[in-house]
Scaffold this motif. Structure first.
Motif, PDB file in Angstrom:
ATOM      1  N   THR A  14       7.738 -21.146  76.256  1.00 35.55           N
ATOM      2  CA  THR A  14       8.070 -21.440  77.623  1.00 35.55           C
ATOM      3  C   THR A  14       7.660 -23.254  78.303  1.00 35.55           C
ATOM      4  OG1 THR A  14       6.063 -20.752  78.653  1.00 35.55           O
ATOM      5  CG2 THR A  14       7.274 -19.052  79.090  1.00 35.55           C
ATOM      6  N   GLY A  15       7.679 -24.087  77.633  1.00 38.74           N
ATOM      7  CA  GLY A  15       7.540 -25.457  77.561  1.00 38.74           C
ATOM      8  C   GLY A  15       6.510 -26.061  77.732  1.00 38.74           C
ATOM      9  N   ARG A  16       4.664 -24.969  77.848  1.00 40.59           N
ATOM     10  CA  ARG A  16       3.622 -25.249  77.996  1.00 40.59           C
ATOM     11  C   ARG A  16       3.250 -26.310  77.163  1.00 40.59           C
ATOM     12  NH1 ARG A  16       5.511 -21.614  81.675  1.00 40.59           N
ATOM     13  NH2 ARG A  16       5.205 -21.431  83.888  1.00 40.59           N
ATOM     14  N   PRO A  17       1.703 -27.102  76.983  1.00 41.21           N
ATOM     15  CA  PRO A  17       1.006 -27.448  76.371  1.00 41.21           C
ATOM     16  C   PRO A  17       0.245 -26.688  75.642  1.00 41.21           C
ATOM     17  CG  PRO A  17      -0.096 -28.262  78.185  1.00 41.21           C
ATOM     18  CD  PRO A  17       1.182 -26.956  78.066  1.00 41.21           C
ATOM     19  N   LEU A  18       0.463 -26.879  73.728  1.00 40.94           N
ATOM     20  CA  LEU A  18      -0.238 -25.498  72.924  1.00 40.94           C
ATOM     21  C   LEU A  18      -1.853 -25.691  72.987  1.00 40.94           C
ATOM     22  CD1 LEU A  18       2.304 -25.508  70.357  1.00 40.94           C
ATOM     23  CD2 LEU A  18       1.722 -24.045  71.682  1.00 40.94           C
ATOM     24  N   ARG A  19      -2.293 -25.323  73.849  1.00 42.62           N
ATOM     25  CA  ARG A  19      -3.955 -25.307  74.440  1.00 42.62           C
ATOM     26  C   ARG A  19      -4.466 -24.305  75.202  1.00 42.62           C
ATOM     27  NH1 ARG A  19      -2.432 -30.889  76.192  1.00 42.62           N
ATOM     28  NH2 ARG A  19      -2.803 -30.617  77.764  1.00 42.62           N
ATOM     29  N   ALA A  20      -5.022 -23.753  74.875  1.00 42.65           N
ATOM     30  CA  ALA A  20      -5.808 -22.242  75.292  1.00 42.65           C
ATOM     31  C   ALA A  20      -6.654 -22.692  76.132  1.00 42.65           C
ATOM     32  CB  ALA A  20      -6.529 -21.825  74.266  1.00 42.65           C
ATOM     33  N   TYR A  76      -9.573 -13.743  74.102  1.00 42.00           N
ATOM     34  CA  TYR A  76      -9.856 -13.340  72.455  1.00 42.00           C
ATOM     35  C   TYR A  76     -10.891 -12.761  72.379  1.00 42.00           C
ATOM     36  CZ  TYR A  76      -5.999 -17.506  72.458  1.00 42.00           C
ATOM     37  OH  TYR A  76      -5.098 -18.170  72.780  1.00 42.00           O
ATOM     38  N   VAL A  77     -12.069 -13.702  72.610  1.00 41.30           N
ATOM     39  CA  VAL A  77     -13.764 -12.860  72.800  1.00 41.30           C
ATOM     40  C   VAL A  77     -13.654 -11.336  73.546  1.00 41.30           C
ATOM     41  CG1 VAL A  77     -15.896 -12.909  73.796  1.00 41.30           C
ATOM     42  CG2 VAL A  77     -14.474 -15.411  73.408  1.00 41.30           C
ATOM     43  N   LEU A  78     -12.905 -11.368  73.896  1.00 40.86           N
ATOM     44  CA  LEU A  78     -13.304 -10.014  74.788  1.00 40.86           C
ATOM     45  C   LEU A  78     -12.385  -8.610  73.611  1.00 40.86           C
ATOM     46  CD1 LEU A  78     -11.992  -9.832  78.507  1.00 40.86           C
ATOM     47  CD2 LEU A  78     -14.305  -9.370  77.186  1.00 40.86           C
ATOM     48  N   ILE A  79     -11.454  -8.932  72.849  1.00 38.22           N
ATOM     49  CA  ILE A  79     -10.653  -8.784  71.969  1.00 38.22           C
ATOM     50  C   ILE A  79     -11.438  -8.488  70.133  1.00 38.22           C
ATOM     51  CG2 ILE A  79      -8.723  -8.306  70.467  1.00 38.22           C
ATOM     52  CD1 ILE A  79      -8.661  -7.500  73.522  1.00 38.22           C
ATOM     53  N   LEU A  80     -12.056  -9.644  70.161  1.00 34.71           N
ATOM     54  CA  LEU A  80     -12.523  -9.718  68.952  1.00 34.71           C
ATOM     55  C   LEU A  80     -14.053  -8.413  69.255  1.00 34.71           C
ATOM     56  CD1 LEU A  80     -12.163 -13.710  67.814  1.00 34.71           C
ATOM     57  CD2 LEU A  80     -10.524 -10.984  66.552  1.00 34.71           C
ATOM     58  N   THR A 122     -11.246 -24.725  61.999  1.00 36.31           N
ATOM     59  CA  THR A 122     -10.801 -24.830  63.574  1.00 36.31           C
ATOM     60  C   THR A 122     -11.419 -24.272  64.031  1.00 36.31           C
ATOM     61  OG1 THR A 122     -10.486 -22.411  63.096  1.00 36.31           O
ATOM     62  CG2 THR A 122      -8.929 -23.753  61.854  1.00 36.31           C
ATOM     63  N   ALA A 123     -12.753 -24.568  64.628  1.00 36.47           N
ATOM     64  CA  ALA A 123     -14.128 -23.864  65.472  1.00 36.47           C
ATOM     65  C   ALA A 123     -12.763 -25.103  67.084  1.00 36.47           C
ATOM     66  CB  ALA A 123     -14.994 -24.588  65.141  1.00 36.47           C
ATOM     67  N   ARG A 124     -12.789 -25.899  67.134  1.00 36.08           N
ATOM     68  CA  ARG A 124     -12.845 -26.427  67.826  1.00 36.08           C
ATOM     69  C   ARG A 124     -11.668 -26.105  68.607  1.00 36.08           C
ATOM     70  NH1 ARG A 124     -15.479 -32.309  68.196  1.00 36.08           N
ATOM     71  NH2 ARG A 124     -17.102 -31.873  67.408  1.00 36.08           N
ATOM     72  N   ALA A 125     -10.391 -25.746  68.125  1.00 39.41           N
ATOM     73  CA  ALA A 125      -8.919 -24.892  68.119  1.00 39.41           C
ATOM     74  C   ALA A 125      -8.853 -24.294  68.863  1.00 39.41           C
ATOM     75  CB  ALA A 125      -7.825 -26.149  67.195  1.00 39.41           C
ATOM     76  N   PRO A 126      -9.072 -23.427  69.291  1.00 37.08           N
ATOM     77  CA  PRO A 126      -8.572 -21.673  69.779  1.00 37.08           C
ATOM     78  C   PRO A 126      -7.879 -21.132  69.362  1.00 37.08           C
ATOM     79  CG  PRO A 126      -9.955 -22.764  72.050  1.00 37.08           C
ATOM     80  CD  PRO A 126      -9.766 -24.066  70.718  1.00 37.08           C
ATOM     81  N   LEU A 127      -6.772 -21.483  69.152  1.00 39.37           N
ATOM     82  CA  LEU A 127      -5.229 -20.767  69.471  1.00 39.37           C
ATOM     83  C   LEU A 127      -5.166 -21.145  67.867  1.00 39.37           C
ATOM     84  CD1 LEU A 127      -2.644 -23.395  71.545  1.00 39.37           C
ATOM     85  CD2 LEU A 127      -2.748 -20.183  71.422  1.00 39.37           C
ATOM     86  N   VAL A 128      -6.431 -22.146  67.228  1.00 44.36           N
ATOM     87  CA  VAL A 128      -5.832 -21.729  65.300  1.00 44.36           C
ATOM     88  C   VAL A 128      -7.560 -20.594  64.778  1.00 44.36           C
ATOM     89  CG1 VAL A 128      -6.277 -22.763  63.162  1.00 44.36           C
ATOM     90  CG2 VAL A 128      -4.609 -24.130  65.311  1.00 44.36           C
ATOM     91  N   TRP A 129      -7.936 -20.801  65.710  1.00 43.23           N
ATOM     92  CA  TRP A 129      -9.382 -19.978  65.186  1.00 43.23           C
ATOM     93  C   TRP A 129      -9.521 -18.496  65.314  1.00 43.23           C
ATOM     94  CZ3 TRP A 129     -12.334 -17.471  68.440  1.00 43.23           C
ATOM     95  CH2 TRP A 129     -11.853 -17.539  70.177  1.00 43.23           C
ATOM     96  N   VAL A 130      -8.251 -18.200  66.818  1.00 45.47           N
ATOM     97  CA  VAL A 130      -8.514 -16.983  66.496  1.00 45.47           C
ATOM     98  C   VAL A 130      -7.602 -16.057  66.333  1.00 45.47           C
ATOM     99  CG1 VAL A 130      -6.067 -17.488  68.232  1.00 45.47           C
ATOM    100  CG2 VAL A 130      -8.087 -15.078  68.343  1.00 45.47           C
ATOM    101  N   LEU A 131      -6.817 -17.330  65.413  1.00 44.90           N
ATOM    102  CA  LEU A 131      -5.951 -16.269  63.850  1.00 44.90           C
ATOM    103  C   LEU A 131      -6.991 -16.583  63.069  1.00 44.90           C
ATOM    104  CD1 LEU A 131      -2.724 -18.065  64.756  1.00 44.90           C
ATOM    105  CD2 LEU A 131      -2.849 -15.931  66.129  1.00 44.90           C
TER     106      LEU A 131
END
Length: 398
Positions: free
Chosen positions: A327-333, A341-345, A266-275
């Motif tokens: 809200t109809g936006r693309p699912l891309r971080a 993500y980086v700050l919280i982790l 999942t390294a190239r998909a931030p919306l996934v790797w954060v989970l």
């Protein structure tokens, strides 16, 4: 299983004020309130230390734990369940003035614990999860959506836990306040384990072609069953070697479960790797709970692995994803999302690893972790204010 990012809303009239959509769906006000509070509450925590808040009803670490659980985390859970519950039941959940009233009740709970009015604070904090449970039960029962009834039960358990904390604080019952906090942590852990098992493999396979994330039925039962067993052990105030063994078994089950979801793809998909990164903190927390029960590490280290790492990480990941999808936006971080993500982790790594490696630096670790945490949620609040308060960009309701 239908994605939470494609919730089909029941037909409703368009809002009268086309430029303002804050009360159109549960996640909008509750995500915004929770993220702002997550950033500001660390400052309030510092003010308590300096004595600037006088003598509020809840003080010290108990206030901090209470507000992170029953303020920040519970608001996000309720916002998410209201939003997903529309899809599960195909029935409406609170919008408009009922949603505004629920948000006002949440705000009242945050304010009242900083005053001397303990009974009023108790009523507000008990009423919020209770009202949320009733609001969720109505569409579930109408749709006979039995599969998700247990979420209503979990919200009722949160209401009971906070009631116990306040009754103990008010001297009505003889019960350590931290028992209620621990039980609420276990309930929150179970919610994350259930939802993580539902959505993380699905989002992985949808967002990373060829990932082949899988779930094993027996392992799923073991992972969830051991969390429930841990909740029961904490209710019985079990300590020592038996608690250590149970937490260790639970940690192993969740680590194997996580590995079946193929996180390394999942390294190239931030919306996934954060989970995935956030969920990894669950077995870390459980392993540290086992070590704490054995007397090897401080219990607070295990607690912050759960609260900062798992709860904070999963919340920031799901808040960005659902806010975008609904809200109809693309699912891309974008860059702001990744920065959150980086700050919280990083906040979790600093708060947990530094005290383990160098216990004398715990104060420095706490301050740096607090700054990282506040920065991450402040950035989310600013970045998503226009997203959460304005209508969907695709013209749909919601």
């Amino acid at each position: 299983m239908t994605s939470f990012n494609s919730i089909a809303d029941p037909p409703r009239p368009q809002p009268a004020h086309a430029g303002w959509a804050l009360w159109e769906m549960g996640f909008r006000p509750l995500y915004l309130l929770a993220s702002a509070f997550a950033a500001l509450s660390i400052g309030l925590w510092a003010l308590q230390f300096t004595g600037w808040l006088g003598r509020p009803y809840l003080q010290g670490p108990l206030w901090h734990a209470h507000e992170m659980l029953f303020g920040f985390a519970l608001a996000v859970v309720v916002g998410f369940l209201f939003t997903a519950g529309r899809n599960w039941s195909n029935r409406p959940t609170p919008t408009g003035w009922p949603l505004a009233a629920l948000a006002a009740l949440w705000v009242a709970g945050r304010v009242l614990v900083l005053t001397p009015f303990g009974w009023a604070a108790m009523l507000a904090n008990v009423a919020f999860p209770l009202a949320a449970a009733i609001s969720l039960a109505i569409p579930f029962i109408a749709a006979r959506n039995r599969r998700n009834y247990f979420f209503v039960g979990l919200l009722l358990m949160m209401s009971a836990a906070v009631l116990g904390i306040h009754l103990a604080q008010l001297g009505v019952i003889q019960l350590p306040g931290w028992v209620g906090i621990q039980l609420a942590l276990d309930v929150m852990l179970f919610i994350m384990a259930v939802m993580g098992g539902r959505v993380i493999p699905m989002f992985t396979n949808n967002g990373v072609p060829g990932a082949k994330a899988t779930r094993h039925p027996l392992l799923e039962k073991a992972a969830l069953g051991t969390v429930l067993a841990l909740l029961l052990a904490d209710a019985m105030q079990l300590h020592g070697v038996w608690l250590a063994a149970l937490a260790g078994l639970c940690a192993a089950a969740h680590l194997v479960r996580w590995s079946l979801w193929r996180p390394w793809k999942t390294a190239r998909a931030p919306l996934v790797w954060v989970l995935h990164a956030a969920y990894l903190w669950i077995p870390v927390h459980l392993a540290l709970r086992a070590a704490a029960a054995a007397g090897w590490v401080a219990p607070s280290v295990a607690t912050h692995a759960l609260t900062v790492g798992a709860i904070g990480g999963l919340i920031i990941g799901m808040m960005t994803r659902t806010a975008r999808g609904h809200t109809g936006r693309p699912l891309r971080a974008d860059g702001s999302d990744v920065a959150c993500y980086v700050l919280i982790l990083l906040a979790a790594l600093v708060r947990v690893l530094v005290p383990l490696a160098a216990p004398a630096w715990i104060m420095h670790a706490t301050l740096w972790s607090a700054a990282l945490w506040s920065g991450g949620f402040a950035l989310y609040t600013v970045r998503y204010w226009p997203v959460l308060t304005r209508p969907r960009i695709d013209g749909q309701a919601g």
